[in-house]
Design a protein around this motif. Structure first.
Motif, PDB file in Angstrom:
ATOM      1  N   PRO A  40      12.907 -11.630  -1.562  1.00 62.26           N
ATOM      2  CA  PRO A  40      12.517 -12.281  -2.813  1.00 62.26           C
ATOM      3  C   PRO A  40      13.655 -12.211  -3.826  1.00 62.26           C
ATOM      4  O   PRO A  40      14.318 -11.179  -3.947  1.00 62.26           O
ATOM      5  CB  PRO A  40      11.311 -11.460  -3.280  1.00 62.26           C
ATOM      6  CG  PRO A  40      10.771 -10.841  -2.033  1.00 62.26           C
ATOM      7  CD  PRO A  40      11.975 -10.565  -1.173  1.00 62.26           C
ATOM      8  N   GLY A  41      13.904 -13.313  -4.502  1.00 65.85           N
ATOM      9  CA  GLY A  41      15.006 -13.343  -5.454  1.00 65.85           C
ATOM     10  C   GLY A  41      14.739 -14.337  -6.565  1.00 65.85           C
ATOM     11  O   GLY A  41      13.727 -15.033  -6.577  1.00 65.85           O
ATOM     12  N   LYS A  42      15.672 -14.344  -7.516  1.00 65.05           N
ATOM     13  CA  LYS A  42      15.583 -15.273  -8.626  1.00 65.05           C
ATOM     14  C   LYS A  42      16.773 -16.212  -8.568  1.00 65.05           C
ATOM     15  O   LYS A  42      17.922 -15.766  -8.581  1.00 65.05           O
ATOM     16  CB  LYS A  42      15.573 -14.511  -9.954  1.00 65.05           C
ATOM     17  CG  LYS A  42      14.274 -13.740 -10.179  1.00 65.05           C
ATOM     18  CD  LYS A  42      14.330 -12.885 -11.426  1.00 65.05           C
ATOM     19  CE  LYS A  42      13.015 -12.128 -11.595  1.00 65.05           C
ATOM     20  NZ  LYS A  42      13.088 -11.080 -12.625  1.00 65.05           N
ATOM     21  N   ALA A  43      16.479 -17.510  -8.509  1.00 61.13           N
ATOM     22  CA  ALA A  43      17.542 -18.499  -8.545  1.00 61.13           C
ATOM     23  C   ALA A  43      17.939 -18.719 -10.002  1.00 61.13           C
ATOM     24  O   ALA A  43      17.075 -18.879 -10.868  1.00 61.13           O
ATOM     25  CB  ALA A  43      17.063 -19.808  -7.918  1.00 61.13           C
ATOM     26  N   VAL A  44      19.250 -18.705 -10.251  1.00 61.53           N
ATOM     27  CA  VAL A  44      19.743 -18.754 -11.633  1.00 61.53           C
ATOM     28  C   VAL A  44      20.397 -20.099 -11.926  1.00 61.53           C
ATOM     29  O   VAL A  44      20.670 -20.895 -11.020  1.00 61.53           O
ATOM     30  CB  VAL A  44      20.745 -17.599 -11.903  1.00 61.53           C
ATOM     31  CG1 VAL A  44      20.130 -16.255 -11.532  1.00 61.53           C
ATOM     32  CG2 VAL A  44      22.062 -17.812 -11.162  1.00 61.53           C
ATOM     33  N   ALA A  45      20.649 -20.334 -13.208  1.00 57.72           N
ATOM     34  CA  ALA A  45      21.346 -21.555 -13.628  1.00 57.72           C
ATOM     35  C   ALA A  45      22.807 -21.474 -13.188  1.00 57.72           C
ATOM     36  O   ALA A  45      23.475 -20.482 -13.475  1.00 57.72           O
ATOM     37  CB  ALA A  45      21.253 -21.719 -15.141  1.00 57.72           C
ATOM     38  N   PRO A  46      23.330 -22.518 -12.522  1.00 58.41           N
ATOM     39  CA  PRO A  46      24.731 -22.492 -12.078  1.00 58.41           C
ATOM     40  C   PRO A  46      25.716 -22.767 -13.201  1.00 58.41           C
ATOM     41  O   PRO A  46      26.889 -22.417 -13.103  1.00 58.41           O
ATOM     42  CB  PRO A  46      24.783 -23.601 -11.026  1.00 58.41           C
ATOM     43  CG  PRO A  46      23.684 -24.542 -11.412  1.00 58.41           C
ATOM     44  CD  PRO A  46      22.598 -23.700 -12.039  1.00 58.41           C
ATOM     45  N   ILE A  47      25.243 -23.395 -14.269  1.00 57.10           N
ATOM     46  CA  ILE A  47      26.088 -23.671 -15.442  1.00 57.10           C
ATOM     47  C   ILE A  47      25.242 -23.473 -16.696  1.00 57.10           C
ATOM     48  O   ILE A  47      24.008 -23.406 -16.625  1.00 57.10           O
ATOM     49  CB  ILE A  47      26.655 -25.121 -15.442  1.00 57.10           C
ATOM     50  CG1 ILE A  47      25.508 -26.149 -15.419  1.00 57.10           C
ATOM     51  CG2 ILE A  47      27.593 -25.359 -14.278  1.00 57.10           C
ATOM     52  CD1 ILE A  47      25.974 -27.589 -15.617  1.00 57.10           C
ATOM     53  N   THR A  48      25.922 -23.392 -17.840  1.00 56.50           N
ATOM     54  CA  THR A  48      25.211 -23.368 -19.123  1.00 56.50           C
ATOM     55  C   THR A  48      24.861 -24.799 -19.519  1.00 56.50           C
ATOM     56  O   THR A  48      25.686 -25.696 -19.365  1.00 56.50           O
ATOM     57  CB  THR A  48      26.114 -22.734 -20.205  1.00 56.50           C
ATOM     58  OG1 THR A  48      26.321 -21.361 -19.852  1.00 56.50           O
ATOM     59  CG2 THR A  48      25.466 -22.801 -21.583  1.00 56.50           C
ATOM     60  N   GLY A  49      23.644 -24.999 -19.978  1.00 65.56           N
ATOM     61  CA  GLY A  49      23.254 -26.337 -20.411  1.00 65.56           C
ATOM     62  C   GLY A  49      21.755 -26.460 -20.539  1.00 65.56           C
ATOM     63  O   GLY A  49      21.050 -25.473 -20.732  1.00 65.56           O
ATOM     64  N   LYS A  50      21.312 -27.708 -20.414  1.00 72.29           N
ATOM     65  CA  LYS A  50      19.890 -28.002 -20.579  1.00 72.29           C
ATOM     66  C   LYS A  50      19.263 -28.256 -19.210  1.00 72.29           C
ATOM     67  O   LYS A  50      19.878 -28.921 -18.368  1.00 72.29           O
ATOM     68  CB  LYS A  50      19.764 -29.245 -21.468  1.00 72.29           C
ATOM     69  CG  LYS A  50      18.346 -29.616 -21.817  1.00 72.29           C
ATOM     70  CD  LYS A  50      18.342 -30.863 -22.715  1.00 72.29           C
ATOM     71  CE  LYS A  50      16.932 -31.387 -22.876  1.00 72.29           C
ATOM     72  NZ  LYS A  50      16.895 -32.671 -23.570  1.00 72.29           N
ATOM     73  N   ILE A  51      18.055 -27.747 -19.016  1.00 74.00           N
ATOM     74  CA  ILE A  51      17.338 -28.035 -17.770  1.00 74.00           C
ATOM     75  C   ILE A  51      16.797 -29.464 -17.879  1.00 74.00           C
ATOM     76  O   ILE A  51      15.794 -29.716 -18.532  1.00 74.00           O
ATOM     77  CB  ILE A  51      16.183 -27.048 -17.520  1.00 74.00           C
ATOM     78  CG1 ILE A  51      16.692 -25.608 -17.523  1.00 74.00           C
ATOM     79  CG2 ILE A  51      15.495 -27.371 -16.199  1.00 74.00           C
ATOM     80  CD1 ILE A  51      15.604 -24.566 -17.323  1.00 74.00           C
TER      81      ILE A  51
END
Lengths: 148, 86
Positions: A40-51
């Motif tokens: 089990p893990g958490k997928a993170v944002a690959p860049i800074t920005g808006k979803i």
């Protein structure tokens, strides 16, 4: 220049290893793929920005310069209709690179008969725009590739 | 300006595979291609996978595809066929 981070822990295997011709042929765009650790893990944002788009199985983050990065959690996982994924952010949120977006369990995806491999794709980028591709083991938040 | 209205038939909507196939076909066309969701939606660039994914078109929803110039009908027929394929 945008530094794209690994959204999940695992092994960077390249898009050619994705068992879906649309990704492996680079039709969605250039990038790579991570064969995730089976825990089990958490997928993170690959860049800074808006979803810009947030589905349980996939998300697109758009940076301030308009560059969009797609993270797809597993192949054909749209069929799960969100089962086994927990959203940790909301569509429209601003996130920092490395911030958790979706919690999931790659082992459960695989147990369900699907590949948990995660394409990470630079959208609308020409093939040569993506460089310094990481290979081998990566942690979530490690540098994965550069986008000119 | 020629246009086609088509109901997106793929189970996943205009995402992933259908979106990539659509954009790959659109970028080969010499003219601008726009796509809007429904008849009154804001048009986006049909050659941008980012903008097509951003439209978030689901199965059963209508899109309107527009193009202008020589060969527009052929391009629109091809794009409509992709969007209308289950």
């Amino acid at each position: 220049m945008t530094t794209v981070l690994a959204p999940v822990e695992g092994v960077a295997v390249g898009l050619s290893a994705v068992p879906d011709p649309v990704f492996s042929a680079g039709m969605v765009g250039p990038g790579t793929a991570i064969d995730p650790a089976r825990e089990p893990g958490k997928a993170v944002a690959p860049i800074t920005g808006k979803i810009m788009k947030l589905h349980p199985h996939a998300y697109v983050i758009v940076g301030d310069d308009g560059k969009g990065v797609l993270v797809h959690l597993g192949i054909d996982t749209v069929q799960l209709k969100g089962k086994g994924f927990e959203l940790l952010a909301a569509e429209g949120d601003r996130v920092r690179a490395g911030q958790p977006v979706v919690a999931w369990d790659p082992a459960a995806i695989e147990a369900g008969g699907r590949s948990p491999v995660c394409p990470v794709v630079a959208l609308d980028a020409p093939t040569g725009a993506v460089t310094a591709m990481a290979g081998g083991p990566v942690h979530a938040g490690d540098e994965l590739f550069l986008w000119d | 300006m020629a246009e086609r209205k088509v109901t997106v038939a793929a189970e996943v909507g205009l995402h992933a595979r259908p979106a990539a196939t659509f954009v790959q076909t659109a970028v080969k066309a010499p003219m601008d291609i726009t796509v809007s969701k429904g008849v009154s939606g804001q048009p986006v660039n049909g050659k941008s996978i980012l903008q097509i994914l951003g439209l978030d078109v689901r199965q059963g929803e209508d899109i309107v595809i527009k193009a202008e110039g020589e060969g527009a009908d052929e391009v629109l027929d091809a794009l409509a066929a992709i969007a209308g394929t289950p």
